[in-house]
Design a protein around this motif. Sequence first.
Motif, mmCIF file in Angstrom:
data_model
loop_
_atom_site.group_PDB
_atom_site.id
_atom_site.type_symbol
_atom_site.label_atom_id
_atom_site.label_comp_id
_atom_site.label_asym_id
_atom_site.label_seq_id
_atom_site.Cartn_x
_atom_site.Cartn_y
_atom_site.Cartn_z
ATOM 1 N N GLU A 1 -1.085 14.496 -2.472
ATOM 2 C CA GLU A 1 -2.337 14.837 -1.805
ATOM 3 C C GLU A 1 -3.512 14.010 -2.303
ATOM 4 N N ALA A 2 -3.615 13.849 -3.610
ATOM 5 C CA ALA A 2 -4.762 13.135 -4.182
ATOM 6 C C ALA A 2 -4.772 11.659 -3.812
ATOM 7 N N ALA A 3 -3.619 11.137 -3.445
ATOM 8 C CA ALA A 3 -3.516 9.705 -3.154
ATOM 9 C C ALA A 3 -3.340 9.406 -1.675
ATOM 10 N N ARG A 4 -3.312 10.452 -0.844
ATOM 11 C CA ARG A 4 -2.911 10.239 0.539
ATOM 12 C C ARG A 4 -3.801 9.239 1.277
ATOM 13 N N ASP A 5 -5.110 9.417 1.220
ATOM 14 C CA ASP A 5 -6.006 8.542 1.974
ATOM 15 C C ASP A 5 -5.893 7.084 1.516
ATOM 16 N N LEU A 6 -5.805 6.887 0.205
ATOM 17 C CA LEU A 6 -5.685 5.523 -0.305
ATOM 18 C C LEU A 6 -4.329 4.908 0.048
ATOM 19 N N ALA A 7 -3.279 5.727 0.066
ATOM 20 C CA ALA A 7 -1.961 5.224 0.444
ATOM 21 C C ALA A 7 -1.944 4.824 1.920
ATOM 22 N N VAL A 8 -2.599 5.618 2.773
ATOM 23 C CA VAL A 8 -2.688 5.283 4.202
ATOM 24 C C VAL A 8 -3.456 3.980 4.379
ATOM 25 N N ARG A 9 -4.518 3.816 3.595
ATOM 26 C CA ARG A 9 -5.259 2.545 3.682
ATOM 27 C C ARG A 9 -4.375 1.384 3.233
ATOM 28 N N GLY A 10 -3.539 1.648 2.249
ATOM 29 C CA GLY A 10 -2.590 0.622 1.828
ATOM 30 C C GLY A 10 -1.617 0.270 2.933
ATOM 31 N N LEU A 11 -1.179 1.246 3.690
ATOM 32 C CA LEU A 11 -0.281 0.993 4.817
ATOM 33 C C LEU A 11 -0.996 0.212 5.926
ATOM 34 N N ARG A 12 -2.285 0.460 6.091
ATOM 35 C CA ARG A 12 -3.056 -0.343 7.052
ATOM 36 C C ARG A 12 -3.188 -1.785 6.548
ATOM 37 N N ALA A 13 -3.366 -1.936 5.234
ATOM 38 C CA ALA A 13 -3.415 -3.284 4.652
ATOM 39 C C ALA A 13 -2.077 -3.992 4.855
ATOM 40 N N LEU A 14 -0.988 -3.257 4.721
ATOM 41 C CA LEU A 14 0.341 -3.839 4.930
ATOM 42 C C LEU A 14 0.494 -4.321 6.370
ATOM 43 N N ALA A 15 -0.021 -3.542 7.316
ATOM 44 C CA ALA A 15 0.059 -3.954 8.726
ATOM 45 C C ALA A 15 -0.698 -5.251 8.956
ATOM 46 N N GLY A 16 -1.878 -5.378 8.360
ATOM 47 C CA GLY A 16 -2.634 -6.619 8.485
ATOM 48 C C GLY A 16 -1.934 -7.780 7.797
ATOM 49 N N PHE A 17 -1.372 -7.510 6.635
ATOM 50 C CA PHE A 17 -0.641 -8.514 5.856
ATOM 51 C C PHE A 17 0.523 -9.084 6.666
ATOM 52 N N VAL A 18 1.325 -8.195 7.243
ATOM 53 C CA VAL A 18 2.495 -8.630 8.013
ATOM 54 C C VAL A 18 2.071 -9.338 9.290
ATOM 55 N N GLY A 19 1.081 -8.786 9.955
ATOM 56 C CA GLY A 19 0.652 -9.355 11.229
ATOM 57 C C GLY A 19 0.202 -10.797 11.118
#
Length: 392
Positions: free
Chosen positions: A103-121
Motif C-alpha cells: 500500500e505505501a508504495a503503490r502510487d510510486l510503483a504505478v509511476r514506475g510502470l508508466r516509466a517502463l511503458a515510456g522506456f519500452v515505447g
Amino acid sequence: MDPIRNPYSPGAGTPPPELAGRQAVRDMVRISLARIRIGRSAKSIMMVGLRGVGKTVLLERMRLDAEGDGIHTISLEAPEERSLPALLAPQLRVALLRLSHVEAARDLAVRGLRALAGFVGKLKVTYQDIEVGLDYEPEPGLADNGDLSIDLATLLEQVGRAAQSANTAVALFIDELQYVKAEQLAALISALHRCAQQQLPVTLVGAGLPQLRGQMGDAKSYAERLFDFPMIGPLDEADAREAIEKPAEAEGVSYQPEAVANILSETQGYPYFLQEWGKQAWDTALLSPISQDDVTAATAVTVAALDESFFRVRFDRLTPSEKTYLRAMAELGPGPHRSGDIAKQMNRSVQSLAPTRSSLIAKGMVWSPTHGDTAFTVPLFDAFMKRIIPGA
C-alpha cells in the motif's frame, strides 16, 4: 554404493550439496543489501572468476538469501545475442507489480510502470528484441527520451523510490555480464550511479569472467569506485576437502585420505571439477571407504565426460584459426603466456594474430591478466586441447 544416493551434482549452475569456502563473499553481499535497504551507502558487488569456480551457483544462493531477507530480486543471465534492455524490461515489470501490492508504495510503483511503458515505447526502435506486457499508459517525459543511458537511470530511479517506500530494496542479480555490449554496460553503470547518489535502494550483484573488471572500467571510469570486485577462485585445500568429504559423510560413506588427495590434485580445487570427480568416484566404488584405486579408475571416466560436455561445448564454438591459436597456447602450458611467445609458437607475427585473440576474448575463451598476456578462462583447457588435437 547406491548410485541413486550419489550426493554430487555436476552441472551448469547446479547447486552442490556443500557450498564450501564462500561464506565471506556471501556475508559481503548480505551486508551490502542490508545497508542500502536502510539508506546507507554500499557498493554494488561484481564477482569475477574463471569458468568452473561456481559463480552461477553462488549468485543464485545469494539471491535466495536476499529473498529470504525480504529483498526484491531480479535474476538474469546475459546471453550474447540479447540486448540488456530486452532482459531487464520484463523483470523490472515483475518487480514493480510486486511493489504495487504494498500500500505505501503503490502510487510510486504505478509511476514506475508508466516509466517502463515510456522506456519500452521509445527504445523498441533501437532494441527490437524488447518484448514486455505493459500495464499502464506512459507518462509523457518520463523515461521516454530514447537515450538508453538517460532512460534507464530514470526507470531505476522510479524503481528505487517505490522500493524505498515499501521499506525494501531491489537487487539485480545478473550473470555472464561480460557479454553485455559496452554502451549498454555503460548505461547500467550510469543508472546505478544515479541511484547511489540519491541513496535509493537499488543495487547490482553480478558475475562474469575476469575481463569484466576491465570492461567496466572502460565503460565508465568511476566503475571501480562504484563496485567491489571479489575474485572467486578455486577452493583452498581445506574447503575442497570439505566439498568432497562432507556430502559423502552425510550418506555414511568415507574416503581413504590418499583418495581425497588424488581428487584435490586432479581438480586443482575448482568446484565444478570436484563435483565431477566426486560423482564418478562414488559410481565407481563398490563399497566404503572410497579408495585411491577407485579414484584412479574414475579419473578416466571423468576426463572423458568433461571432454564431451564441459570442454567440447566451448571447443565447438571456435573457428579453425581460433582452435589453432588455443592449441599453440596449450603447447606452452597452462599460462598465462605472452602474445609474442604464442606468435613465435605459430610462426606468425603478433599483429597478424591480434584479430583472432580479440575474437577469443569476445567469446570468453581467453582473457588478459596483464597487458600483453593471454590466459585461458577455462581451467584445464590446455590439457583438453592437447587431447583433442594431438601433436604439436
